[in-house]
Design a protein around this motif. Structure first.
Motif, PDB file in Angstrom:
ATOM      1  N   UNK A 163      87.715 -74.983  -9.845  1.00 24.17           N
ATOM      2  CA  UNK A 163      87.645 -75.515  -8.491  1.00 24.17           C
ATOM      3  C   UNK A 163      86.203 -75.857  -8.161  1.00 24.17           C
ATOM      4  N   UNK A 164      86.012 -76.684  -7.147  1.00 23.82           N
ATOM      5  CA  UNK A 164      84.656 -77.039  -6.744  1.00 23.82           C
ATOM      6  C   UNK A 164      83.926 -75.801  -6.223  1.00 23.82           C
ATOM      7  N   UNK A 165      82.630 -75.730  -6.507  1.00 29.08           N
ATOM      8  CA  UNK A 165      81.857 -74.553  -6.109  1.00 29.08           C
ATOM      9  C   UNK A 165      81.814 -74.394  -4.588  1.00 29.08           C
ATOM     10  N   UNK A 166      81.812 -75.502  -3.855  1.00 32.77           N
ATOM     11  CA  UNK A 166      81.774 -75.402  -2.397  1.00 32.77           C
ATOM     12  C   UNK A 166      83.050 -74.755  -1.868  1.00 32.77           C
ATOM     13  N   UNK A 167      84.187 -75.072  -2.494  1.00 34.12           N
ATOM     14  CA  UNK A 167      85.455 -74.457  -2.087  1.00 34.12           C
ATOM     15  C   UNK A 167      85.496 -72.995  -2.522  1.00 34.12           C
ATOM     16  N   UNK A 168      84.915 -72.709  -3.690  1.00 31.91           N
ATOM     17  CA  UNK A 168      84.873 -71.326  -4.157  1.00 31.91           C
ATOM     18  C   UNK A 168      84.053 -70.464  -3.209  1.00 31.91           C
ATOM     19  N   UNK A 169      82.979 -71.026  -2.640  1.00 35.28           N
ATOM     20  CA  UNK A 169      82.153 -70.266  -1.704  1.00 35.28           C
ATOM     21  C   UNK A 169      82.947 -69.865  -0.471  1.00 35.28           C
ATOM     22  N   UNK A 170      83.803 -70.731  -0.005  1.00 32.77           N
ATOM     23  CA  UNK A 170      84.647 -70.400   1.149  1.00 32.77           C
ATOM     24  C   UNK A 170      85.502 -69.177   0.833  1.00 32.77           C
ATOM     25  N   UNK A 171      86.082 -69.147  -0.371  1.00 36.65           N
ATOM     26  CA  UNK A 171      86.920 -68.017  -0.764  1.00 36.65           C
ATOM     27  C   UNK A 171      86.100 -66.744  -0.956  1.00 36.65           C
ATOM     28  N   UNK A 172      84.904 -66.892  -1.498  1.00 39.14           N
ATOM     29  CA  UNK A 172      84.035 -65.730  -1.687  1.00 39.14           C
ATOM     30  C   UNK A 172      83.669 -65.118  -0.334  1.00 39.14           C
ATOM     31  N   UNK A 173      83.379 -65.947   0.638  1.00 36.97           N
ATOM     32  CA  UNK A 173      83.027 -65.431   1.965  1.00 36.97           C
ATOM     33  C   UNK A 173      84.217 -64.730   2.608  1.00 36.97           C
ATOM     34  N   UNK A 174      85.424 -65.217   2.345  1.00 43.05           N
ATOM     35  CA  UNK A 174      86.613 -64.540   2.855  1.00 43.05           C
ATOM     36  C   UNK A 174      86.736 -63.149   2.247  1.00 43.05           C
ATOM     37  N   UNK A 175      86.464 -63.055   0.947  1.00 43.13           N
ATOM     38  CA  UNK A 175      86.528 -61.758   0.278  1.00 43.13           C
ATOM     39  C   UNK A 175      85.500 -60.790   0.846  1.00 43.13           C
ATOM     40  N   UNK A 176      84.301 -61.297   1.117  1.00 47.96           N
ATOM     41  CA  UNK A 176      83.257 -60.447   1.671  1.00 47.96           C
ATOM     42  C   UNK A 176      83.630 -59.975   3.073  1.00 47.96           C
ATOM     43  N   UNK A 177      84.175 -60.885   3.883  1.00 42.68           N
ATOM     44  CA  UNK A 177      84.592 -60.492   5.232  1.00 42.68           C
ATOM     45  C   UNK A 177      85.691 -59.435   5.189  1.00 42.68           C
ATOM     46  N   UNK A 178      86.542 -59.532   4.156  1.00 44.80           N
ATOM     47  CA  UNK A 178      87.633 -58.566   4.023  1.00 44.80           C
ATOM     48  C   UNK A 178      87.114 -57.153   3.792  1.00 44.80           C
ATOM     49  N   UNK A 179      85.878 -57.029   3.320  1.00 48.22           N
ATOM     50  CA  UNK A 179      85.294 -55.697   3.130  1.00 48.22           C
ATOM     51  C   UNK A 179      85.185 -54.945   4.455  1.00 48.22           C
ATOM     52  N   UNK A 180      85.111 -55.700   5.535  1.00 58.09           N
ATOM     53  CA  UNK A 180      85.036 -55.062   6.837  1.00 58.09           C
ATOM     54  C   UNK A 180      86.285 -54.260   7.173  1.00 58.09           C
ATOM     55  N   UNK A 181      87.403 -54.568   6.525  1.00 60.10           N
ATOM     56  CA  UNK A 181      88.646 -53.842   6.749  1.00 60.10           C
ATOM     57  C   UNK A 181      88.897 -52.795   5.674  1.00 60.10           C
ATOM     58  N   UNK A 182      87.945 -52.659   4.745  1.00 59.98           N
ATOM     59  CA  UNK A 182      88.102 -51.716   3.627  1.00 59.98           C
ATOM     60  C   UNK A 182      87.316 -50.442   3.948  1.00 59.98           C
ATOM     61  N   UNK A 183      88.028 -49.384   4.259  1.00 63.30           N
ATOM     62  CA  UNK A 183      87.339 -48.141   4.647  1.00 63.30           C
ATOM     63  C   UNK A 183      86.519 -47.560   3.512  1.00 63.30           C
ATOM     64  N   UNK A 184      86.997 -47.712   2.275  1.00 63.39           N
ATOM     65  CA  UNK A 184      86.233 -47.198   1.140  1.00 63.39           C
ATOM     66  C   UNK A 184      84.907 -47.927   1.005  1.00 63.39           C
ATOM     67  N   UNK A 185      84.915 -49.261   1.237  1.00 64.86           N
ATOM     68  CA  UNK A 185      83.690 -50.055   1.103  1.00 64.86           C
ATOM     69  C   UNK A 185      82.658 -49.652   2.152  1.00 64.86           C
ATOM     70  N   UNK A 186      83.138 -49.209   3.324  1.00 63.30           N
ATOM     71  CA  UNK A 186      82.227 -48.883   4.416  1.00 63.30           C
ATOM     72  C   UNK A 186      81.932 -47.391   4.523  1.00 63.30           C
ATOM     73  N   UNK A 187      82.508 -46.597   3.630  1.00 65.45           N
ATOM     74  CA  UNK A 187      82.292 -45.152   3.684  1.00 65.45           C
ATOM     75  C   UNK A 187      80.845 -44.817   3.417  1.00 65.45           C
TER      76      UNK A 187
END
Length: 218
Positions: free
Chosen positions: A191-215
């Motif tokens: 996939x295009x890198x610009x589109x991949x960046x959108x998905x990567x940012x979604x994954x990073x934002x999802x860390x906000x809902x991961x209690x283990x990541x924020x422990x």
């Protein structure tokens, strides 16, 4: 190409609309960048010279150095006026925009501009993995430049100098990590890198809902 290491490419576009002269400069930079990648694939890395790159792009060798300081910089897409281009690009962002939002906006534009030659870049690195070291060295220089420029912007917005420097280190390093992750996903999934960046940012934002990541660290 799954085993190919991802290397960040830096080509900060000038902000906003541009006149005929600036359009020609952008086109020449793109043609030189494309020429160096194609020559490596066609003729091999050992045969690469500035004269050959310039001839392939239809410019003089002297003109080449107006756009790139070295052959490695041309492969990377790293212009000699990177600090000025970064300042102009950041200055073009809204004055009250947060630094992270500004950097992510530039990263998105950067990857959108680089999609045309991404397959060539992937293939060059796959064939010549020894380029990774020199390209990463150039990228490290660009990273430090970006930190300094971003820190200057945050100080101009009223932030304490020490805090601005601290945040600039974190923001730039994190942004370039996201760019690298996007390039790896781009290679793996086609996939295009610009589109991949959108998905990567979604994954990073999802860390906000991961209690283990924020422990807290124990």
């Amino acid at each position: 190409m799954s085993g190919t290491p991802a290397v960040e490419t830096i080509d900060i576009p000038s902000p906003g609309p541009c006149g005929l002269r600036e359009q020609k400069k952008r086109q020449t930079r793109r043609e030189l960048h494309h020429a160096v990648l194609q020559l490596i694939l066609d003729e091999g890395l050992d045969n690469l010279t500035v004269d050959r790159i310039a001839a392939a792009a239809g410019v003089s060798s002297r003109t080449f150095f107006n756009y790139f300081p070295t052959k490695e910089a041309a492969i990377l897409g790293l212009p000699p006026d990177l600090d000025q281009r970064l300042r102009e690009a950041l200055d073009a962002r809204p004055a009250d925009e947060g630094p992270w939002q500004s950097i992510m906006a530039l990263a998105q534009r950067l990857l959108e501009r680089q999609s045309d030659d991404q397959e060539l870049r992937h293939e060059v690195i796959r064939r010549y993995p020894k380029l990774v070291h020199s390209m990463r060295a150039a990228t490290n220089d660009a990273r430090e430049t970006a930190r300094s420029v971003l820190a200057e912007r945050m100080k101009a917005q009223g932030m304490d100098a020490i805090e601005a420097r601290r945040r600039a280190i974190v923001y730039i390093d994190l942004a370039m990590t996201l760019v690298t992750s996007s390039m790896r996903i781009s290679q793996l999934e086609g996939v295009e890198t610009s589109k991949a960046l959108v998905e990567v940012r979604k994954l990073v934002r999802a860390l906000g809902d991961d209690r283990d990541a924020l422990a807290p660290l124990s």
